[in-house]
Scaffold this motif. Structure first.
Motif, short mmCIF file in Angstrom:
data_model
loop_
_atom_site.label_atom_id
_atom_site.label_comp_id
_atom_site.label_asym_id
_atom_site.label_seq_id
_atom_site.Cartn_x
_atom_site.Cartn_y
_atom_site.Cartn_z
N THR A 333 -1.06 1.05 16.04
CA THR A 333 -2.19 1.78 15.43
C THR A 333 -2.70 2.90 16.33
OG1 THR A 333 -3.77 0.16 16.33
CG2 THR A 333 -2.93 -0.23 14.09
N TYR A 334 -1.92 3.31 17.32
CA TYR A 334 -2.38 4.31 18.28
C TYR A 334 -2.68 5.67 17.65
CZ TYR A 334 -0.91 1.16 22.05
OH TYR A 334 -0.79 0.09 22.91
N PHE A 335 -1.87 6.07 16.67
CA PHE A 335 -2.00 7.43 16.12
C PHE A 335 -2.49 7.43 14.67
CE2 PHE A 335 1.81 7.53 19.00
CZ PHE A 335 1.16 8.12 20.08
N THR A 336 -2.88 6.27 14.16
CA THR A 336 -3.04 6.12 12.72
C THR A 336 -4.15 6.97 12.11
OG1 THR A 336 -3.14 4.46 10.98
CG2 THR A 336 -4.67 4.21 12.81
N ARG A 337 -5.07 7.48 12.94
CA ARG A 337 -6.14 8.32 12.38
C ARG A 337 -5.71 9.78 12.25
NH1 ARG A 337 -11.19 7.60 15.88
NH2 ARG A 337 -12.33 8.45 14.09
N VAL A 338 -4.54 10.13 12.79
CA VAL A 338 -4.02 11.48 12.60
C VAL A 338 -2.66 11.47 11.90
CG1 VAL A 338 -5.30 12.56 14.47
CG2 VAL A 338 -3.10 11.50 14.96
N ILE A 339 -1.87 10.42 12.17
CA ILE A 339 -0.58 10.24 11.50
C ILE A 339 -0.51 8.79 11.02
CG2 ILE A 339 1.93 10.35 11.69
CD1 ILE A 339 1.61 12.19 14.08
N PRO A 340 -0.71 8.55 9.73
CA PRO A 340 -0.72 7.16 9.23
C PRO A 340 0.50 6.38 9.71
CG PRO A 340 -1.42 8.65 7.51
CD PRO A 340 -0.98 9.52 8.66
N SER A 341 0.27 5.14 10.13
CA SER A 341 1.31 4.38 10.81
C SER A 341 1.83 3.20 9.99
CB SER A 341 0.76 3.84 12.14
OG SER A 341 -0.20 2.81 11.88
N ARG A 342 2.99 2.71 10.40
CA ARG A 342 3.54 1.50 9.78
C ARG A 342 2.61 0.30 9.98
NH1 ARG A 342 8.99 1.52 8.43
NH2 ARG A 342 10.16 3.37 9.07
N GLY A 343 1.94 0.27 11.12
CA GLY A 343 1.04 -0.84 11.38
C GLY A 343 -0.08 -0.95 10.37
N VAL A 344 -0.55 0.18 9.87
CA VAL A 344 -1.60 0.19 8.85
C VAL A 344 -0.99 0.05 7.46
CG1 VAL A 344 -3.43 1.59 7.82
CG2 VAL A 344 -3.16 1.53 10.29
N GLN A 345 0.16 0.69 7.25
CA GLN A 345 0.81 0.60 5.94
C GLN A 345 1.21 -0.84 5.62
OE1 GLN A 345 4.16 3.24 5.44
NE2 GLN A 345 4.59 2.53 3.36
N PHE A 346 1.49 -1.62 6.65
CA PHE A 346 1.94 -3.00 6.46
C PHE A 346 0.97 -3.78 5.59
CE2 PHE A 346 3.28 -7.25 7.41
CZ PHE A 346 4.61 -7.16 7.79
N VAL A 347 -0.32 -3.68 5.88
CA VAL A 347 -1.33 -4.43 5.11
C VAL A 347 -1.43 -3.88 3.70
CG1 VAL A 347 -3.76 -5.10 4.99
CG2 VAL A 347 -2.59 -5.03 7.20
N SER A 348 -1.36 -2.56 3.55
CA SER A 348 -1.38 -1.95 2.22
C SER A 348 -0.25 -2.49 1.35
CB SER A 348 -1.27 -0.43 2.36
OG SER A 348 -1.16 0.19 1.10
N GLU A 349 0.94 -2.54 1.93
CA GLU A 349 2.10 -3.04 1.17
C GLU A 349 1.94 -4.53 0.84
OE1 GLU A 349 4.48 -1.18 0.06
OE2 GLU A 349 3.99 0.67 1.14
N ALA A 350 1.36 -5.29 1.77
CA ALA A 350 1.18 -6.73 1.55
C ALA A 350 0.23 -6.99 0.40
CB ALA A 350 0.67 -7.39 2.82
N THR A 351 -0.86 -6.23 0.32
CA THR A 351 -1.83 -6.48 -0.75
C THR A 351 -1.30 -6.05 -2.11
OG1 THR A 351 -2.93 -4.37 -0.28
CG2 THR A 351 -3.80 -6.34 0.79
N VAL A 352 -0.53 -4.96 -2.16
CA VAL A 352 0.09 -4.55 -3.43
C VAL A 352 1.12 -5.59 -3.87
CG1 VAL A 352 1.58 -2.83 -4.52
CG2 VAL A 352 -0.34 -2.09 -3.08
N TRP A 353 1.92 -6.07 -2.93
CA TRP A 353 2.90 -7.14 -3.22
C TRP A 353 2.20 -8.36 -3.80
CZ3 TRP A 353 2.96 -11.84 -0.43
CH2 TRP A 353 4.04 -12.68 -0.68
N PHE A 354 1.09 -8.75 -3.18
CA PHE A 354 0.34 -9.92 -3.67
C PHE A 354 -0.20 -9.66 -5.07
CE2 PHE A 354 -3.58 -12.25 -4.35
CZ PHE A 354 -3.26 -13.53 -3.94
N ALA A 355 -0.75 -8.47 -5.29
CA ALA A 355 -1.32 -8.15 -6.59
C ALA A 355 -0.27 -8.22 -7.69
CB ALA A 355 -1.95 -6.76 -6.56
N LYS A 356 0.92 -7.76 -7.40
CA LYS A 356 1.98 -7.76 -8.41
C LYS A 356 2.57 -9.15 -8.62
CE LYS A 356 3.41 -2.95 -7.76
NZ LYS A 356 4.50 -2.04 -7.31
#
Length: 589
Positions: A333-356
């Motif tokens: 998450t070192y650069f995520t406020r300027v370049i969105p990171s895999r570390g942050v995307q991971f949770v986004s993908e997990a919640t969409v997976w759960f929703a579906k």
């Protein structure tokens, strides 16, 4: 006679001197302070009265609290509370796990638990948590009565709405302090200590009756002799002034001649309130008072001083080291406020997976879009980042990625609301001509990273030559528009378009534009549990950077110096080591 009040605040579960994410010893730990206080009592017991108090947010955050959240009937932390403290107050994060958990946890606590501005109505906590407490101490001069009261921001009703709505009421902090202080005086308290889970601020919003950070107002109130404050994770007394005010005296640790102490976060410091008392004609008087801090780094433990807690440490370690999956890429998450990171995307993908897969939305004709913000993004120091290497993942990694105890809410919103949400995120950037592109990662005077959301299923452009539309608290400043483009799968998003968003309970309750959103599904498991299930599933995703910043150019920003190891393939360059674990970098956007 000398009265010493040792105080902690915002410990956030940092109990044992071990970094369970990096698997190495660490300096900050509550058990260091327990050992120090025990030694102090043994050496000074005949000369001083010693009391130990906690100012809230003792729970939630680090792994001992997370272990207790899934082993609540056999929790580890209550035993340490009982051994170490004379009294504890409440913070906002105590409510994150819900009232049933607090009931089970506090049933194992034997020391007085105090809160003066929350009414628990008919919940059993009403009989467990006292409005105030007077500790009576026999001295050679006479009986000394030390009174304690405790307050927490009324914003708990917003932050934990889905746990607390209809179950508790909260009175403005200053009103509760005024009423409870008078009651303590009537009850014979000689000295009154306020445990105030609120920060020091002179912002207009904070100085209103329902303000969040009101330590300044507390210091102006009558009959209080000392204050422990917290919530904002700052340190006081310190050379880094929290506010600019002539009433501050760093040498004595006072504001308006009131001794006050704020001992940082995650057991980084132990606070000390020192009182020189005299007994005259049956009345105790304060001759002199000040405050100070003891850094955890200055306390050295011998190996045998932790022997009593080794077994508990091993229990936590065994739980955290359970393998649950793997990652083919580093998650940071070192650069995520300027370049969105895999570390942050991971949770986004997990919640969409759960929703579906779990929320019966797989066949929905309304787009399901994910978002996330980095929880660990440097607010609490250069070590406060996620950095998981490629390879095997464990329970510890799922906590590292998402440490809060939020639950999942799946909501339906319009394109108009989505635009406001993105405007809020865009407001985290400084004005175009600022020295750095990012506002400070601070809740008092900046824009903390946990409020910067990235929507990985969209594409959008922020124009940072325009003024920010929002402040960090999601309150609107003006009608400025930084979001100039916003699309989904190449199609421009209209105000009337509808989207399904897996969100967390904190975010939905926090942002004013989300509070009326239609809730389609409320999960009974936490977001972190969903992340754990996602890791176990073996699902993978392709990295996306949905955000474009204009004007294009090279911008400066600050992140941990350790981030320099992760710049390969990124338009990022290390510029200057600040010497405090942070560095200035540049990024081409």
């Amino acid at each position: 006679m000398k009265l010493t009040v040792f105080a902690t605040t915002d410990v956030h579960g940092a109990i044992y001197p071990y970094n369970y994410f990096d698997n190495e010893p660490k300096e900050n730990a509550l058990l260091k302070f327990k050992t120090y206080i025990d030694k102090y009592k043994a050496m000074n017991g005949s000369e001083a009265v010693v009391i130990t108090a906690d100012n809230g947010d003792l729970l939630q955050g680090d792994v001992w609290s997370e272990y207790d959240s899934v082993n609540s009937s056999r929790a580890l932390v209550p035993g340490i509370i009982n051994e170490m403290y004379d009294v504890i107050g409440l913070g906002n994060h105590e409510f994150n796990f819900g009232l049933p958990f607090l009931n089970e946890f506090y049933n194992q606590v034997t020391v007085p638990i105090v809160n003066s501005n929350v009414d628990f109505l008919d919940d059993p906590l009403e009989s467990m948590i006292r409005t105030s407490y007077i500790k009576e101490i026999k001295t050679a001069d006479g009986l000394l009565k030390v009174g304690f009261l405790s307050v927490v921001p009324t914003q708990i009703l917003k932050w934990d709405k889905f746990h607390l709505e209809g179950r508790v009421k909260a009175e403005p902090m200053t009103e509760a302090v005024r009423e409870t202080t008078a009651q303590l005086k009537d009850g014979g308290a000689d000295i009154i200590i306020l445990l105030s889970h609120t920060g020091m601020s002179e912002a207009d919003d904070d100085l209103t009756p329902l303000g969040e950070n009101q330590a300044v107002l507390m210091a102006m109130m009558e009959d209080i002799d000392g204050i422990v404050f917290g919530h904002t994770h700052d340190v006081f007394p310190s050379g880094d002034l929290l506010i600019s005010d002539d009433r501050l005296d760093i040498d004595t640790g006072t504001f308006n001649k009131m001794p006050m102490v704020q001992p940082g976060v995650s057991a980084s410091h132990l606070g000390v309130l020192n009182f020189d008392l005299e007994y005259d004609s049956g009345v105790w008087k304060v001759r002199q008072a000040d405050s100070s801090l003891i850094s955890a780094e200055d306390i050295v433990l011998k190996d045998d001083e932790l022997a009593d807690y080794q077994k508990k440490h091993e229990q936590v370690l065994a739980y955290l080291n359970i393998p649950i999956g793997k990652t083919d890429y580093p998650l940071t998450t070192y650069f995520t406020r300027v370049i969105p990171s895999r570390g942050v995307q991971f949770v986004s993908e997990a919640t969409v997976w759960f929703a579906k897969e779990r929320a019966a939305l797989k066949e929905s004709n309304i787009p399901i879009i994910g978002f996330n913000s980095a929880v660990k993004v440097g607010r609490d120091g250069p070590q406060d980042y996620t950095a998981i290497p490629a390879g095997e993942m464990t329970i510890a990694d799922s906590i590292d990625i998402y440490k809060h105890a939020n639950t999942l809410l799946i909501i339906k919103i319009t394109g108009k609301v989505l635009k406001e949400w993105l405007e809020w995120a865009a407001s985290s950037f400084n004005d175009y001509e600022g020295d750095e592109i990012l506002q400070p990662n601070n809740s008092r005077y900046g824009f903390p990273g946990y409020n910067f959301d990235t929507f990985f299923d969209l594409d959008y452009t922020f124009d940072i030559t325009k003024p920010a539309r929002y402040v960090s608290s999601a309150h609107r400043l003006n009608d400025s528009e930084r979001v100039i483009k916003m699309s989904y799968k190449g199609k421009r998003i209209k105000d009337t378009d509808e989207f399904i968003v897996p969100a967390n309970n904190y975010k939905v309750a926090y942002a004013p534009f989300l509070r009326d959103a239609e809730i389609l599904y409320e999960s009974d498991i936490s977001v972190r549990d969903i992340v754990t299930e996602y890791i176990k599933s073996g699902e993978t995703f392709e990295y996306r950077n949905p955000m474009t910043i204009i004007p294009h150019g090279t911008y400066k920003f600050t992140t941990a110096t350790a981030a320099a190891e992760y710049t390969d393939g990124l338009p990022v360059e290390h510029l200057k080591d600040c010497g405090d674990g942070f560095s200035i970098f540049s990024v081409k956007l």
